[in-house]
Write a protein that holds these residues in place. Structure first.
Motif, PDB file in Angstrom:
ATOM      1  N   UNK A  25      22.526  46.650  35.609  1.00  0.00           N
ATOM      2  CA  UNK A  25      22.866  47.749  34.708  1.00  0.00           C
ATOM      3  C   UNK A  25      21.847  47.991  33.600  1.00  0.00           C
ATOM      4  N   UNK A  26      21.884  49.216  33.076  1.00  0.00           N
ATOM      5  CA  UNK A  26      21.128  49.569  31.880  1.00  0.00           C
ATOM      6  C   UNK A  26      21.910  49.069  30.673  1.00  0.00           C
ATOM      7  N   UNK A  27      21.298  49.116  29.496  1.00  0.00           N
ATOM      8  CA  UNK A  27      21.994  48.727  28.264  1.00  0.00           C
ATOM      9  C   UNK A  27      23.207  49.626  28.039  1.00  0.00           C
ATOM     10  N   UNK A  28      23.076  50.920  28.338  1.00  0.00           N
ATOM     11  CA  UNK A  28      24.213  51.837  28.175  1.00  0.00           C
ATOM     12  C   UNK A  28      25.372  51.465  29.095  1.00  0.00           C
ATOM     13  N   UNK A  29      25.058  51.071  30.317  1.00  0.00           N
ATOM     14  CA  UNK A  29      26.107  50.644  31.250  1.00  0.00           C
ATOM     15  C   UNK A  29      26.791  49.370  30.748  1.00  0.00           C
ATOM     16  N   UNK A  30      25.988  48.432  30.219  1.00  0.00           N
ATOM     17  CA  UNK A  30      26.550  47.203  29.662  1.00  0.00           C
ATOM     18  C   UNK A  30      27.471  47.564  28.504  1.00  0.00           C
ATOM     19  N   UNK A  31      27.006  48.419  27.623  1.00  0.00           N
ATOM     20  CA  UNK A  31      27.793  48.860  26.465  1.00  0.00           C
ATOM     21  C   UNK A  31      29.133  49.452  26.889  1.00  0.00           C
ATOM     22  N   UNK A  32      29.103  50.382  27.834  1.00  0.00           N
ATOM     23  CA  UNK A  32      30.347  51.036  28.278  1.00  0.00           C
ATOM     24  C   UNK A  32      31.340  50.029  28.852  1.00  0.00           C
ATOM     25  N   UNK A  49      21.559  41.887  21.517  1.00  0.00           N
ATOM     26  CA  UNK A  49      21.956  40.714  22.296  1.00  0.00           C
ATOM     27  C   UNK A  49      21.258  40.661  23.647  1.00  0.00           C
ATOM     28  N   UNK A  50      21.085  41.810  24.300  1.00  0.00           N
ATOM     29  CA  UNK A  50      20.355  41.825  25.571  1.00  0.00           C
ATOM     30  C   UNK A  50      18.923  41.347  25.347  1.00  0.00           C
ATOM     31  N   UNK A  51      18.269  41.855  24.311  1.00  0.00           N
ATOM     32  CA  UNK A  51      16.890  41.443  24.041  1.00  0.00           C
ATOM     33  C   UNK A  51      16.805  39.973  23.660  1.00  0.00           C
ATOM     34  N   UNK A  52      17.767  39.471  22.919  1.00  0.00           N
ATOM     35  CA  UNK A  52      17.801  38.050  22.574  1.00  0.00           C
ATOM     36  C   UNK A  52      17.979  37.196  23.824  1.00  0.00           C
ATOM     37  N   UNK A  53      18.875  37.614  24.720  1.00  0.00           N
ATOM     38  CA  UNK A  53      19.091  36.883  25.970  1.00  0.00           C
ATOM     39  C   UNK A  53      17.840  36.901  26.850  1.00  0.00           C
ATOM     40  N   UNK A  54      17.103  38.009  26.833  1.00  0.00           N
ATOM     41  CA  UNK A  54      15.837  38.085  27.571  1.00  0.00           C
ATOM     42  C   UNK A  54      14.822  37.133  26.945  1.00  0.00           C
ATOM     43  N   UNK A  61      14.810  41.137  32.216  1.00  0.00           N
ATOM     44  CA  UNK A  61      14.718  42.581  31.989  1.00  0.00           C
ATOM     45  C   UNK A  61      13.810  43.160  33.056  1.00  0.00           C
ATOM     46  N   UNK A  62      14.287  44.195  33.734  1.00  0.00           N
ATOM     47  CA  UNK A  62      13.490  44.885  34.753  1.00  0.00           C
ATOM     48  C   UNK A  62      13.014  46.210  34.158  1.00  0.00           C
ATOM     49  N   UNK A  63      11.713  46.339  33.998  1.00  0.00           N
ATOM     50  CA  UNK A  63      11.138  47.581  33.494  1.00  0.00           C
ATOM     51  C   UNK A  63      10.652  48.374  34.685  1.00  0.00           C
ATOM     52  N   UNK A  64      11.208  49.577  34.838  1.00  0.00           N
ATOM     53  CA  UNK A  64      10.934  50.384  36.030  1.00  0.00           C
ATOM     54  C   UNK A  64      10.379  51.734  35.599  1.00  0.00           C
ATOM     55  N   UNK A  65       9.178  52.041  36.084  1.00  0.00           N
ATOM     56  CA  UNK A  65       8.444  53.282  35.830  1.00  0.00           C
ATOM     57  C   UNK A  65       9.242  54.402  35.149  1.00  0.00           C
ATOM     58  N   UNK A  66       9.146  54.512  33.860  1.00  0.00           N
ATOM     59  CA  UNK A  66       9.723  55.640  33.141  1.00  0.00           C
ATOM     60  C   UNK A  66      11.239  55.723  33.148  1.00  0.00           C
ATOM     61  N   UNK A  67      11.903  54.707  33.623  1.00  0.00           N
ATOM     62  CA  UNK A  67      13.365  54.691  33.670  1.00  0.00           C
ATOM     63  C   UNK A  67      13.875  53.727  32.597  1.00  0.00           C
ATOM     64  N   UNK A  74      20.497  36.959  37.454  1.00  0.00           N
ATOM     65  CA  UNK A  74      20.003  36.025  38.465  1.00  0.00           C
ATOM     66  C   UNK A  74      18.577  35.603  38.124  1.00  0.00           C
ATOM     67  N   UNK A  75      18.418  34.354  37.713  1.00  0.00           N
ATOM     68  CA  UNK A  75      17.115  33.847  37.280  1.00  0.00           C
ATOM     69  C   UNK A  75      16.291  33.254  38.420  1.00  0.00           C
ATOM     70  N   UNK A  76      16.880  33.122  39.606  1.00  0.00           N
ATOM     71  CA  UNK A  76      16.128  32.577  40.743  1.00  0.00           C
ATOM     72  C   UNK A  76      15.079  33.596  41.167  1.00  0.00           C
TER      73      UNK A  76
END
Length: 135
Positions: A25-32, A49-54, A61-67, A74-76
């Motif tokens: 999920x995105x941060x907005x999805x987590x928030x909702x 909190x998401x940034x602290x956990x990262x 955190x998955x950074x995806x082209x302009x999204x 899953x840390x594996x």
């Protein structure tokens, strides 16, 4: 939690939600979704909190082209596929390609500590929609 972070109800709720879904999920999805359990939580609190956990390596955190960034509990070592039509992000169920690190290090004067690969394509739902539209 993997780290020695002080426990908080908000962080626990965020982690519980992330562990309950395979959606990345995105941060907005987590928030909702966390708002269902903690109605007065703010979007800023979720982002912090998401940034602290990262930062503490409890989530990825998955950074995806302009999204919008996506988050994964899953840390594996594993790979992701992003659907170029609907934007969904899914785990790709293949073994990690560890030999890439060895190949890269042989062509590099430094030390390779890992790699990150994101695949792009169409998810099964979008393929079916396109086939139905064209068929």
């Amino acid at each position: 939690m993997k780290t020695k972070l002080k426990r908080s109800r908000q962080r626990e709720a965020i982690l519980a939600y992330l562990r309950s879904t395979n959606e990345h999920p995105t941060a907005d999805m987590v928030y909702e979704n966390v708002r269902k359990e903690i109605p007065n939580i703010s979007l800023g609190t979720v982002y912090r909190n998401l940034n602290l956990l990262v930062d503490c390596e409890d989530i990825i955190k998955l950074t995806i082209d302009g999204k919008s960034d996506r988050f994964d509990w899953n840390l594996k070592p594993h790979y992701h596929v992003m659907c170029t039509r609907c934007g969904s992000v899914m785990d790709l169920k293949i073994d990690p390609l560890n030999h890439i690190d060895v190949l890269a290090e042989s062509a590099f004067e430094g030390k390779i500590s890992g790699h990150s690969i994101q695949f792009k394509g169409l998810c099964g739902k979008c393929v079916k929609l396109i086939d139905k539209k064209n068929g």
